[in-house]
Design a protein around this motif. Structure first.
Motif, short mmCIF file in Angstrom:
data_model
loop_
_atom_site.label_atom_id
_atom_site.label_comp_id
_atom_site.label_asym_id
_atom_site.label_seq_id
_atom_site.Cartn_x
_atom_site.Cartn_y
_atom_site.Cartn_z
N TYR A 500 -25.20 45.83 -20.46
CA TYR A 500 -26.14 46.92 -20.71
C TYR A 500 -26.54 47.53 -19.37
N ASP A 501 -27.14 48.72 -19.47
CA ASP A 501 -27.60 49.40 -18.26
C ASP A 501 -28.92 50.10 -18.61
N ILE A 502 -30.02 49.56 -18.09
CA ILE A 502 -31.34 50.11 -18.41
C ILE A 502 -31.75 51.21 -17.43
N SER A 503 -31.03 51.30 -16.31
CA SER A 503 -31.45 52.25 -15.27
C SER A 503 -31.30 53.70 -15.71
N ASP A 504 -30.35 53.99 -16.61
CA ASP A 504 -30.14 55.37 -17.06
C ASP A 504 -31.13 55.78 -18.14
N LEU A 505 -31.84 54.82 -18.70
CA LEU A 505 -32.80 55.12 -19.76
C LEU A 505 -34.09 55.66 -19.14
N GLU A 506 -34.57 56.79 -19.65
CA GLU A 506 -35.80 57.39 -19.14
C GLU A 506 -36.98 56.63 -19.74
N LEU A 507 -37.32 55.51 -19.11
CA LEU A 507 -38.33 54.60 -19.63
C LEU A 507 -39.54 54.56 -18.71
#
Length: 659
Positions: A500-507
């Protein structure tokens, strides 16, 4: 920047959509016809013209017999709708998978009927649609009672009353008392639909079993008021007419008074235990007395007879089918792979699951731990994503009650346990979800209310990582009492080894610590993980069966056993730090890029509460999905803000798992 994947609707998908629309249209016609029977039931047209014609045609039938009229009018339509519901769910799953892959969600404007119109009060948070249907149901009950009483009173004359040895008002009291029970039976006909967890009817209305519990509560209260009034009025009638001995009559061929009284007593015990103060303070009393519904229904059938039971039979029958399927699923212990224990006394249980088991975010699973209690089943939110984590299913449990505290104590002393026997039912959740229809998602949580939002965040991670979808901006507002609860945020990250890659999610995470003025580190900051040894008798979690036949279960048993052995062979090499230790800190995972991305996305505010009105009104996007999960007062505050005329772009949804 990653390009958005857009897939045009294929001809086969168009066919599915049309077929789905046809099913809903046909179901609507059946439902309206079924409701028309209820509306016409108290009239002379029904009792003197329609019902005799039905009976004349069915009584001599080889297949239906004397019960045929009620079976055709009340039982058959609902069972047909349930069958069509199974087909509808199958199509909905295919369309949901297709929509997920297409990343081409339509922005639908929410109607005013879906906005909260009642915030506080005995009904809780109620939308315009829910209020309208509730009022229509009350009107149906009032109409059924007043119409039947009016027609009945018209036939009571002084001459007829004198012939029976009664006065006119006594005859009318008996008639009115009887009609209270008849109207109560209407409530009973609807009572069990909301509590069939694997229901194929609720998804047709866009409902889940957890969100429908409030309807069960509303109908249950009305039913018990009517049945109690029915019993009290008959006791008064028998007393004034000197027929108190009628209370001891058990008529095998007609109405049995004793059976009705026993049924009412069990119902009263059950009803008293549902009082909120008793239920919260003595949950086990509420839990065990709620099983009196079995005795209540048994004696109710003895009371009214088989023919009249057919009127309320469909809902109860579907509930029994659902209960039987749950029993089949819970017969075997499931494979518990690991547990993450957080400093805030929250536990993440990670189970092995079959690849074929899929579920949607905010799903719920019921868990039983025999070593704590063989009878108690408790619901918990599923935090994992079935697509992102194909072999694991996770739930998060906060230590807040007696049962959860015992579980935390059991798992916080790892040297005493290397395997935990667990049985499950579920998971149960929405038939489809589409978070991409919003421009922004604002998720407001309090305490353990953050758990359903973990599953939503992981769903968006999956869509972003796998299909490069344009996901909405996510704002997670979480309020905790103590700084130790910040470790709950670590659970947002999927288990180690998941791509998974959470860095691209605008969170964006805004964490509010209401009681502490600064970070307190009295102990371990991050969760610790305990790995359990595999056991040959444990099976991975499988989907609840879609068939009611035991033969189907036995036919699948060999396949389940084969898959269980395969998964256990793959999991045979359980990771450990040393041969003498079953606990380790997930340092490698915490030092990873996703963990740093999570830290950068988090702002912590100490000693304050979130200004929800200011935060929500700051979002001016065309479509903002607002989800609230946690304490009742917090959900009411969010609902009040979203119901304002100034918040037309805010689309509210309450996620509540409290009974």
């Amino acid at each position: 920047m990653a390009q958005e994947t857009v897939v045009k609707r294929s001809p086969s998908k168009e066919k599915f959509v049309r077929f789905q629309f046809a099913i809903r249209l046909f179901v609507l016609v059946l439902f309206l016809g079924w409701m028309f029977n209820w509306i016409m039931k108290p009239t002379n047209t029904y009792t003197k013209r329609w019902l005799p014609r039905y009976r004349a045609k069915t009584n001599n039938s080889t297949y239906f017999g004397s019960k045929g009229a009620y079976l055709l009018m009340y039982t058959f339509p609902v069972l047909l709708v349930a069958t069509l519901g199974c087909v509808y769910l199958h199509i909905a799953k295919k369309l949901n998978d297709s929509n997920t892959k297409s990343c081409n969600a339509k922005k639908r404007k929410e109607t005013i009927w879906k906005r909260p119109v009642l915030i506080k009060g005995p009904l809780g948070i109620v939308s315009g649609t829910e209020l309208a249907f509730f009022l229509m149901f009350v009107v149906l009950l009032v109409w059924s009672y007043t119409a039947s009483v009016r027609y009945s009173f018209a036939t009571i004359t002084p001459k007829l009353a004198a012939k029976d040895g009664d006065k006119v008002w006594e005859e009318k009291l008996e008639s009115a008392s009887l009609r209270l029970g008849v109207v109560g039976n209407i409530c009973l006909a609807f009572l069990f639909f909301p509590v069939a967890r694997g229901s194929c009817l609720l998804p047709l209305l866009g409902l889940t079993s957890e969100s429908s519990i409030k309807y069960h509560i509303w109908i249950g209260h009305i039913a018990m008021i009517l049945f109690t009034s029915h019993g009290i009025c008959f006791i008064i009638y028998w007393t004034v007419t000197h027929q108190i001995s009628q209370m001891l009559e058990w008529n095998k061929n007609d109405i049995s008074n004793v059976a009705g009284e026993i049924s009412l007593l069990f119902g009263l015990f059950l009803w008293i235990a549902t009082i909120p103060r008793i239920r919260r303070k003595f949950f086990e009393l509420f839990f065990y007395t709620h099983h009196f519904y079995i005795l209540f229904m048994v004696f109710f059938i003895f009371h009214v007879g088989i023919s009249y039971t057919c009127i309320m039979l469909p809902g109860f029958y579907l509930f029994l089918v659902d209960r039987y399927l749950r029993f089949l699923q819970s017969r075997r212990h499931v494979r518990l792979v690991s547990a993450r224990v957080s400093p805030c006394e929250a536990i993440e249980l990670n189970f092995s699951k079959s690849h074929g088991l899929t579920y949607n975010p905010t799903s719920v699973m019921f868990i039983n731990v025999p070593s704590i209690s063989k009878l108690q089943w408790h619901p918990f939110t599923v935090t994992s994503n079935s697509n992102l984590e194909k072999e694991k299913l996770s739930v998060v449990i906060k230590s807040e009650g007696t049962w959860t505290r015992k579980l935390h104590h059991l798992l916080s002393t790892p040297s005493t346990i290397d395997r935990l026997a667990v049985s499950v039912e579920g998971p149960y959740g929405p038939a489809s979800t589409n978070y991409l229809r919003h421009d922004t998602l604002v998720m407001v949580s309090g305490g353990s209310g953050i758990t359903p939002f973990i599953s939503i965040v992981r769903e968006l991670i999956y869509l972003k990582t796998t299909f490069k979808c344009k996901t909405p901006k996510v704002v997670l507002i979480c309020a905790f009492k103590n700084s130790s609860s910040l470790s709950m945020l670590d659970l947002i990250l999927p288990i180690s080894g998941t791509p998974y890659d959470i860095s691209d999610l605008e969170l964006q995470i805004e964490a509010y610590i209401t009681r502490d003025q600064e970070l307190k580190e009295d102990g371990p900051v991050h969760p610790k993980t305990m790995w359990f040894k595999p056991n040959p008798s444990d099976a991975p979690i499988h989907a609840i069966l879609a068939s009611v036949a035991s033969a189907t279960f036995l036919w699948n048993k060999a396949h389940i056993a084969k898959e269980t052995n395969q998964i256990q062979n793959m999991e045979g090499t359980t990771p450990t730090v040393s041969p003498n230790s079953m606990v380790y800190n997930v340092d490698r995972e915490l030092e990873s890029l996703p963990y740093h991305s999570l830290i950068h996305a988090t702002n912590v505010h100490y000693g304050v509460r979130p200004d929800l009105r200011k935060i929500l009104f700051e979002h001016k996007e065309a479509s903002v999905g607002v989800f609230a999960s946690g304490p009742k007062i917090m959900r009411q505050d969010v609902a009040a803000i979203c119901s304002s005329s100034l918040a037309e772009n805010l689309h509210f949804e309450s996620i509540s798992f409290s009974w």
